[in-house]
Design a protein around this motif. Structure first.
Motif, PDB file in Angstrom:
ATOM      1  N   GLY A  78      18.559  55.218  56.828  1.00  0.00           N
ATOM      2  CA  GLY A  78      18.667  56.405  55.977  1.00  0.00           C
ATOM      3  C   GLY A  78      19.542  56.259  54.745  1.00  0.00           C
ATOM      4  N   ASN A  79      20.100  55.076  54.517  1.00  0.00           N
ATOM      5  CA  ASN A  79      21.017  54.950  53.375  1.00  0.00           C
ATOM      6  C   ASN A  79      20.293  54.934  52.040  1.00  0.00           C
ATOM      7  OD1 ASN A  79      23.544  54.765  54.802  1.00  0.00           O
ATOM      8  ND2 ASN A  79      22.840  52.766  55.519  1.00  0.00           N
ATOM      9  N   ARG A  80      19.106  54.392  52.031  1.00  0.00           N
ATOM     10  CA  ARG A  80      18.374  54.212  50.786  1.00  0.00           C
ATOM     11  C   ARG A  80      18.115  55.538  50.071  1.00  0.00           C
ATOM     12  NH1 ARG A  80      14.674  51.138  47.757  1.00  0.00           N
ATOM     13  NH2 ARG A  80      15.091  49.187  48.791  1.00  0.00           N
ATOM     14  N   VAL A  99      27.947  45.921  50.042  1.00  0.00           N
ATOM     15  CA  VAL A  99      27.496  46.047  51.426  1.00  0.00           C
ATOM     16  C   VAL A  99      28.014  47.357  52.010  1.00  0.00           C
ATOM     17  CG1 VAL A  99      27.586  45.023  53.734  1.00  0.00           C
ATOM     18  CG2 VAL A  99      27.550  43.534  51.716  1.00  0.00           C
ATOM     19  N   GLU A 100      27.120  48.189  52.498  1.00  0.00           N
ATOM     20  CA  GLU A 100      27.547  49.412  53.191  1.00  0.00           C
ATOM     21  C   GLU A 100      27.545  49.173  54.690  1.00  0.00           C
ATOM     22  OE1 GLU A 100      25.475  53.095  52.251  1.00  0.00           O
ATOM     23  OE2 GLU A 100      26.250  54.067  54.053  1.00  0.00           O
ATOM     24  N   THR A 101      28.674  49.416  55.338  1.00  0.00           N
ATOM     25  CA  THR A 101      28.740  49.228  56.787  1.00  0.00           C
ATOM     26  C   THR A 101      28.160  50.449  57.503  1.00  0.00           C
ATOM     27  OG1 THR A 101      30.906  50.221  57.169  1.00  0.00           O
ATOM     28  CG2 THR A 101      30.880  47.927  56.448  1.00  0.00           C
ATOM     29  N   LYS A 151      29.329  57.173  51.226  1.00  0.00           N
ATOM     30  CA  LYS A 151      29.233  55.751  50.902  1.00  0.00           C
ATOM     31  C   LYS A 151      27.960  55.421  50.133  1.00  0.00           C
ATOM     32  CE  LYS A 151      29.567  54.669  55.332  1.00  0.00           C
ATOM     33  NZ  LYS A 151      29.871  55.996  55.891  1.00  0.00           N
ATOM     34  N   SER A 152      26.821  55.899  50.621  1.00  0.00           N
ATOM     35  CA  SER A 152      25.549  55.558  49.972  1.00  0.00           C
ATOM     36  C   SER A 152      25.467  56.175  48.574  1.00  0.00           C
ATOM     37  CB  SER A 152      24.371  56.048  50.808  1.00  0.00           C
ATOM     38  OG  SER A 152      24.412  55.501  52.095  1.00  0.00           O
ATOM     39  N   THR A 153      25.899  57.421  48.462  1.00  0.00           N
ATOM     40  CA  THR A 153      25.897  58.088  47.167  1.00  0.00           C
ATOM     41  C   THR A 153      26.748  57.286  46.176  1.00  0.00           C
ATOM     42  OG1 THR A 153      25.858  60.148  48.417  1.00  0.00           O
ATOM     43  CG2 THR A 153      26.242  60.326  46.054  1.00  0.00           C
TER      44      THR A 153
HETATM   45 MG   LIG Z   1      25.093  55.878  54.048  1.00  0.00          MG
END
Ligand SMILES: [Mg+2]
Ligand code: B12
Ligand SMILES: Nc1nc2c(ncn2[C@@H]2O[C@H](COP(=O)(O)OP(=O)(O)OP(=O)(O)O)[C@@H](O)[C@H]2O)c(=O)[nH]1
Lengths: 150, 315
Positions: free
Chosen positions: B100-102, B149-151, B64-66
């Motif tokens: 940690g998503n950033r 928005v990432e859940t 998701k983050s990527t």
């Molecule tokens: Mg993520």
């Protein structure tokens, strides 16, 4: 303004901290240890790996609105790189985010860093509890400044 | 020190000033029921409703983050103002969190000057954080064209995003094992768009076929959720993905049903909160009156009656 009203409804505000290695320095064991320790001390922790430029460090700190930037270097470049971050903060008029340093920092450099507003500057073997305590103190100072702004 | 007065802060949000936006998010994040937080939301509300709100959901580690990093870069490249919010779980033990998503999107964010904020869910179930609704409003009012928005990525429990996002992108991939069965049984209907990420890995085509077949058997509405395969390491398939996101964005802006449902859901949460906070101090005071509590205990008052009496005396 009635800041702080009903805050305990949300169990206060955790300290938010950005951990950064602003430079080419592969020694990441220490910073990873700290990231986990800070989380376990109840902080909201952002670690983004290497952040090569001071601009990137400061931009990230502003967007995330952290209370503390923790800079870690073990490569000996702290006197130039930490200073750049401190200078940029000053240039942008940001004084409600604390900058705390650490890594392999010779005793002789510590007073100079302090003068730039970079506190802590703890090296190998420092007990985690001492670091957490210092971060908590600095964050509390920043919170005071922030609530005066509102 | 820059003395940021609330009015200046609000003007700053409308002008798209980063520091105002960022500080305002802290205020709504940390003091949800404070007068300051309410004032901000009340005053910017007229400026909201323009941005396309896209929720990215799916199991942990699926990419998701990527994906958000890639989308931010490509959408910014076409001149759109992108903002990102990503939510991580707080530790139930310490209350702390590793956001940690950033790290997965940092390069794209820096290169394109994208505003991104990490939020901890502070114990809220459902994949979001309580402050996300107000955070999105601030980003909307600041002139964002698209807000991603990432859940949390708890997979099956991430349902709250239907009350926040206009377009829900469900990210899946190869190697999910039993998880995909659970998703197929439970939350397929919340996706407006299905992405099979990691198309470079074995099993991706099978996963894609699997999802396409499941969708073919599902009851059909006006919108038929497309399935897009992508490789987030090479950005293969991303043109298709962006086209579908935009197509759904156009579709959904015409639907007053969704807007109505979202508005009602948010109203429900807000009323709940307003009620709690309205009586908060009285309830605290009551609970810290040891003598009164002891008295109730000694008289063997049951908790329902005690609570009813208290609330009746307040309302
Ligand atoms: Mg993520
Ligand atoms: C392990 C190690 C490595 C590992 C790193 C593995 C990894 N992923 O981290 C490897 C083998 C890869 C490595 C490589 C190199 N290393 Co090396 N390495 C070490 C060593 C032995 C231990 C570092 C460590 O992990 N300590 C354990 C952690 C938990 O402690 P820490 O990082 O010090 O962090 C603690 C404190 O410093 C403090 N702290 C740290 N950061 C911060 C930040 C803040 C804000 C605060 C408050 C506190 C704080 O808190 C932590 C917890 O107590 C040190 C020597 C030493 N004893 O320090 C040399 C050392 C750091 N390495 C050194 C060098 C020169 C190198 C190399 C250039 C080549 C070489 N000679 O080996 C390469 C460069 C690698 C690169 N790309 O950058 C020198 C640096 C000299 C200098 N500063 O001028 C040292 C000091 C050894 C020496 N005496 O010469 N190294
Ligand atoms: N092979 C391959 N790996 C990918 C792809 N997309 C992402 N990854 C990797 O998958 C891992 C997880 O990616 P993230 O973007 O952090 O996934 P996430 O869904 O945001 O994870 P959480 O937020 O922890 O739930 C990383 O190591 C990525 O590099 C892809 O298309 N192909």
């Amino acid at each position: 303004m009635e800041t702080g009203k009903n805050q305990s409804l949300f169990n206060g505000r955790p300290i938010k901290i950005l951990l950064a290695k602003p430079g080419i320095d592969g020694h990441d064991r220490g910073i990873l240890v700290l990231a986990k320790a800070f989380r376990d001390a109840g902080m909201e922790v952002i670690y983004v790996g290497l952040l090569p430029t001071p601009e990137e460090v400061v931009d990230t700190a502003v967007n995330e609105d952290v209370d503390v930037i923790a800079l870690s270097l073990l490569n000996g470049a702290h006197m130039t790189v930490f200073k750049k971050v401190a200078d940029l903060m000053k240039a942008r008029n940001i004084n409600d985010i604390a900058v705390v340093g650490g890594g392999t920092i010779p005793e002789a450099d510590k007073p100079k860093l302090e003068k730039m507003g970079i506190s802590g500057n703890y090296g190998p073997g420092t007990p985690i509890s001492k670091i957490v305590e210092h971060i908590t103190e600095r964050a509390a100072e920043m919170r005071k400044l922030k609530s005066m702004e509102e | 020190m820059i003395l940021l007065k609330l009015d200046e802060l609000i003007q700053g949000i409308i002008n798209g000033d980063r520091r105002s936006v960022s500080r305002a998010i802290s205020i709504v994040e940390n003091e949800q029921v404070s007068i300051n937080a309410k004032k901000i939301v009340k005053e910017i509300f007229a400026n909201t409703g323009r941005a396309h709100i896209v929720g990215i959901t799916g199991p942990p580690g699926i990419g998701k983050s990527t994906m958000i990093g890639n989308l931010s870069a490509m959408l910014s490249g076409t001149g759109r103002k992108v903002s990102v919010v990503a939510i991580d779980a707080s530790s139930p033990f310490s209350g702390g969190s590793l956001l940690g998503n950033r790290i997965r999107m940092q390069d794209s964010l820096t290169r394109h000057g994208v505003f991104m904020r990490s939020l901890a869910n502070r114990g809220l179930k459902g994949g979001l954080s309580r402050s996300i609704w107000d955070t999105v409003k601030i980003l909307d009012a600041s002139g964002s064209d698209i807000i991603i928005v990432e859940t949390v990525g708890a997979g099956q429990a991430d349902l709250d995003v239907v009350n926040l996002a206009e377009t829900i992108v469900m990210v899946l991939g190869p190697g999910l094992g039993d998880e995909i069965q659970a998703i197929k049984a439970g939350i397929m209907e919340i996706g407006n768009l299905f992405v099979i990420n990691k198309m470079d890995l074995p099993g991706a085509f099978i996963a894609q076929k699997d999802i396409e077949e499941t969708l073919a058997m599902s009851p059909k509405g006006v919108w038929k959720p497309p399935v897009v395969g992508v490789n987030s390491l090479t950005r293969e398939g991303y043109e298709d993905l962006i086209r579908e996101i935009d197509r759904h964005g156009k579709f959904v802006k015409k639907s007053s049903d969704l807007a109505f449902r979202k508005f009602r859901a948010e109203l429900e949460i807000t009323i709940d909160e307003e009620l709690r906070s309205r009586f908060y101090e009285e309830i605290r005071a009551f609970l810290s009156d040891n003598e009164k509590i002891r008295n109730l205990m000694e008289k063997k008052t049951d908790p329902y009656s005690a609570a009813e009496n208290l609330i009746n005396s307040l309302a």
